[in-house]
Design an enzyme around this catalytic site. Structure first.
Site, PDB file in Angstrom:
ATOM      1  N   CYS A 168      19.743 -21.372   4.750  1.00 27.56           N
ATOM      2  CA  CYS A 168      19.850 -20.316   5.761  1.00 27.56           C
ATOM      3  C   CYS A 168      19.017 -19.167   5.228  1.00 27.56           C
ATOM      4  CB  CYS A 168      21.304 -19.887   5.967  1.00 27.56           C
ATOM      5  SG  CYS A 168      21.496 -18.413   7.014  1.00 27.56           S
TER       6      CYS A 168
ATOM      7  N   CYS B 144      14.781 -19.771  11.136  1.00 24.01           N
ATOM      8  CA  CYS B 144      16.235 -19.898  11.238  1.00 24.01           C
ATOM      9  C   CYS B 144      16.553 -21.374  11.095  1.00 24.01           C
ATOM     10  CB  CYS B 144      16.712 -19.360  12.587  1.00 24.01           C
ATOM     11  SG  CYS B 144      18.473 -19.637  12.934  1.00 24.01           S
TER      12      CYS B 144
END
EC number: 5.1.1.3
Length: 283
Positions: free
Chosen positions: A206, A70
């Site tokens: 992302c 992440c």
């Protein structure tokens, strides 16, 4: 032991998938914090606490090594957790534990240089010959981690971040591809307008965005290189395990998928990317 892979939601499965391909016999536990996803719009302190809770859950599940798949968690929380929390937690548990992230391998891939390398600064202005666009969550963009760390190593690279506040949430919810396409095209155009031209290269900053990498390719000029975080992370993990044989990733091929959300609420985008349905357990 097993290797833990953590993300706020399903985006980290893009990294997990590549790690499983690279280490087919290793044991893996994936944790999606879907009850709190996405992280990109949250304050930094919340991101730190949520990331710490995710690491603890994976350590409790038998992982000694956790990969933060992440960008928001890795850019906002990783260094702080490594410096201020993890040493005490190791002493408390008596275990050799570590947490790694995906930002460092991505910066290594973007610069072609090892993380330890920092360019000597001589004072003269360096011409920016390489324009690198970074599409990311607002929290990752605010951290400026890519701008700061790439400039330390490659002063000839100009980094422009384009925060995409709604995109991770849309992917997490399984939004229709036409809606995703329109949003992505809007962000690519916004970045081009700000730069004055298209970027030479791009980072999908992302892991959710990797699921729709084809839509980014369509929106960017043909042939624009995309720096792929799953591949960069797999390469970096292989090097890390070679240097640290104390972290044995297991040999049984265990695969567990945990979620803090609803176990049955996975979307068709993920199933298409993965090649079939996934069975999640409550975390």
């Amino acid at each position: 032991m097993a290797i833990g892979v953590f993300d706020s939601g399903v985006g980290g499965l893009t990294v997990h998938h590549r790690l499983v391909e690279r280490f087919p016999d290793a044991d893996f536990v994936y944790l999606a914090d879907q009850a709190n996803a996405p992280y990109g719009g949250r304050p930094g302190e919340e991101i730190v606490e949520l990331t710490k809770a995710g690491c603890i859950r994976l350590f409790e599940a038998g992982c000694d090594l956790v990969v933060l798949a992440c960008n928001t968690a890795a850019s906002v929380a990783l260094r702080r957790l490594q410096q201020t929390w993890l040493p005490g937690y190791r002493r408390e548990t008596g275990r050799a534990l570590n947490v790694l992230g995906i930002v460092v391998p991505t910066i290594e891939a973007a610069t072609g240089l090892p993380w330890e390398h920092e360019a000597e600064r001589r004072g003269e202005k360096v011409e920016k010959l390489d324009i690198l666009g970074v599409f990311s969550t607002p929290a990752t963009a605010r951290s400026r981690v890519y701008e700061i760390e790439i400039d330390k190593r490659r002063q000839d690279v100009a980094v422009f971040s384009e925060p995409c506040p709604e995109l991770a949430r849309m992917i997490e919810a399984g939004a229709p591809r036409e809606e995703l396409k329109a949003v992505i095209e809007g962000h690519v155009q916004a970045l081009r307008t700000r730069i004055g031209r298209a970027p030479d290269r791009a980072i999908l900053g992302c892991t959710h965005y990797e699921i729709v990498a084809d839509l980014f390719r369509e929106a960017l000029p043909p042939g624009t290189p995309l720096i792929r975080q799953p591949e960069a992370t797999a390469d970096a993990l292989a090097r890390y395990l070679d240097r640290h044989p104390e972290f044995d990733p297991g040999r049984s091929g265990l695969r567990r998928f945990l979620t803090t959300g609803e176990p049955g609420a996975q979307n068709s985008l993920v199933e298409t990317f993965w090649g079939g349905p996934l069975s999640f357990e409550p975390a």
